[in-house]
Enzyme design. Sequence first.
Site, PDB file in Angstrom:
ATOM      1  N   GLY A  51      -0.325  -5.106  -2.217  1.00 49.13           N
ATOM      2  CA  GLY A  51      -0.098  -6.213  -3.146  1.00 49.13           C
ATOM      3  C   GLY A  51      -1.402  -6.603  -3.800  1.00 49.13           C
ATOM      4  N   CYS A  78      -2.337  -0.969   2.912  1.00 50.99           N
ATOM      5  CA  CYS A  78      -3.293  -1.685   2.048  1.00 50.99           C
ATOM      6  C   CYS A  78      -3.234  -3.195   2.332  1.00 50.99           C
ATOM      7  CB  CYS A  78      -3.019  -1.333   0.581  1.00 50.99           C
ATOM      8  SG  CYS A  78      -4.349  -1.854  -0.495  1.00 50.99           S
ATOM      9  N   TYR A  79      -2.736  -4.021   1.401  1.00 51.42           N
ATOM     10  CA  TYR A  79      -2.640  -5.463   1.667  1.00 51.42           C
ATOM     11  C   TYR A  79      -1.854  -5.713   2.960  1.00 51.42           C
ATOM     12  CZ  TYR A  79      -1.465 -10.408   0.980  1.00 51.42           C
ATOM     13  OH  TYR A  79      -1.310 -11.767   1.147  1.00 51.42           O
ATOM     14  N   HIS A 165      -2.737   4.561   0.154  1.00 48.21           N
ATOM     15  CA  HIS A 165      -1.303   4.503  -0.181  1.00 48.21           C
ATOM     16  C   HIS A 165      -0.618   5.843   0.099  1.00 48.21           C
ATOM     17  CE1 HIS A 165      -1.187   0.551  -2.165  1.00 48.21           C
ATOM     18  NE2 HIS A 165      -2.475   0.804  -2.363  1.00 48.21           N
ATOM     19  N   GLU A 167       2.405   6.502  -0.065  1.00 46.82           N
ATOM     20  CA  GLU A 167       3.616   6.682  -0.883  1.00 46.82           C
ATOM     21  C   GLU A 167       3.349   7.367  -2.214  1.00 46.82           C
ATOM     22  OE1 GLU A 167       2.057   3.923  -0.201  1.00 46.82           O
ATOM     23  OE2 GLU A 167       2.089   2.469  -1.843  1.00 46.82           O
ATOM     24  N   ASP A 226      18.437   7.625 -20.384  1.00 48.08           N
ATOM     25  CA  ASP A 226      18.827   6.586 -19.426  1.00 48.08           C
ATOM     26  C   ASP A 226      20.227   6.029 -19.709  1.00 48.08           C
ATOM     27  OD1 ASP A 226      16.307   7.032 -18.538  1.00 48.08           O
ATOM     28  OD2 ASP A 226      15.443   5.252 -19.475  1.00 48.08           O
ATOM     29  N   LYS A 366      12.499   7.968 -13.318  1.00 45.76           N
ATOM     30  CA  LYS A 366      12.961   8.856 -14.384  1.00 45.76           C
ATOM     31  C   LYS A 366      13.385  10.225 -13.848  1.00 45.76           C
ATOM     32  CE  LYS A 366      13.049   8.957 -18.979  1.00 45.76           C
ATOM     33  NZ  LYS A 366      13.508   7.813 -19.786  1.00 45.76           N
TER      34      LYS A 366
END
Length: 510
Positions: A51, A78-79, A165, A167, A226, A366
């Site tokens: 964050g 992280c945070y 991170h 992810e 989309d 996407k």
Amino acid sequence: MICIVDFGSQTTHLIGRRIRDLGIDVAIVEPKDTLKRINKDKTRGIILSGGPASVYEKGAPTVSDKIFSLGIPVLGICYGWQLTAKLLGGKVIGGHREYGPTNVVIASKSALFKNVRAKEMTVWMSHGDEVVELPLGFDYHVSTPSVKAAGVGDFDRKIFGVQFHPEVEHTQEGKRILRNFVESVCGETVSEKKIRAQTLIDEIRTAINRKGKSVGAIAAVSGGVDSTVAAAIVARAIGKRFIPVFCDNGLMRTGTREEVRYIFSDLLQVDPVIIDCKREFLTALKGLTDPEKKRIAIGKLYIKIFEAEAKRHEGIAFLIQGTIYSDVIESQGTRHASKIKSHHNVGGLPSRMRFDLLEPNRNLYKDEVRELGRQLGLPPEVLSKQPFPGPGQAIRIIGEVTEERLARQQLADRIVLQVIREEGWYDRVFQSFPVMTGVRTTAVKGDGRVYGELVGLRVYDSSDIMTAGWTHLPYGILQKISSRIVNEVPDVSRVVYDITTKPPATMEWE
Ligand code: XMP
């Protein structure tokens, strides 16, 4: 189920996606709701996201420290790790700022790094603070030259932390680290699974039928990826109870109307309502030169026309929109995220409409939307389409949009796309288009003087829309585009290439 506490990181949702890809359910929760949302029978692990705040700032988001004594494994990222450290008695300071790739050394064995063979690897950091004293019971597992506590853990309490991170795509072994947490630490059974169109179709059908077996849904479609994928899901779910509406405002790329007809009538077997409203749009744009005024005029008229159409259909209870996850992040979909920019989407129809909103792609990136499209049988030429802005060519014509300038812009646009395709660059660029600049310059065509319009050519690469670099197209291709535009488009005297990155320049000129 894994509970992800969202402290506002731009990548919280990506953590969710990685876990979901392992076949495990996730719940993304607000920090203040964490205890309420944890289900002792179902929640097998808790991940605290990154964050933008600092844990020592006043008002920084936090969680109840009770989460650490529930016997449920915790991973702080992280945070989330800095907060874990603070709540358990460690020390966090404003430290060495680090953004982007850095090398970590794996110094000791940890369940998080199981099956990671390399002793060193590249991870992605994005932080200004640092944990300088570990809480009691924690050990250092992974360090960088500047951050000793880059990967830490307390095996007994099953609490882990990483400063980087895992992810994000660029972190080597990131997926492995998250998998290790859910599989080896939390004891979840992993079965890597892909997003399935059929699941979404079933969910949408159930949601609509809950209101009644004969209620219908309506959507504004543009032929873009989309809205087409969202519409295709609904068309498969409820067939002809779904009404796709295409407002042909004349500001789209040439051929869009035929593409929409082909996608809906031929492929999805649901005829679209096509509204011919070019005249109204050109009238609304008459005399307008300010970009914001142009956008607003287009947006308002679009909504008016769509609302009038919607009223003509009985039994419609749902409005379908093609919103995808990056739209949600850009318009600040989560409470603690920094505001990046407002999404200016003409497809964003007003909430005052009397329909319930359904957004089948809202949680998807996407590439996931494209994957769904493939499963739904949509052809590659539809799924690889360049994004196209809601206000259309109007924001690619600087100054007043007249019928003549629009026709020239659309012809130049066709030429650019044709050459880019022929030369094999279509899939290598993010967007490519000409801009009518409104500037006049002198040229000589066939011995005669021409005082024609200057065309700006914008071609760029981007992966996340937030940043872009201008594409280093080979000179031969640039030459071909320039010659064809000047030769074939009336009243054009010259072509220049836009070599500005984003930031500072936005992708569109207006
Ligand atoms: P900018 O110009 O903001 O563009 O760097 C980023 C991306 O958004 C598209 N764009 C729009 N899309 N409505 C849309 O639906 C709009 O008003 C709009 N303005 C820009 C642009 O084409 C690029 O892909």
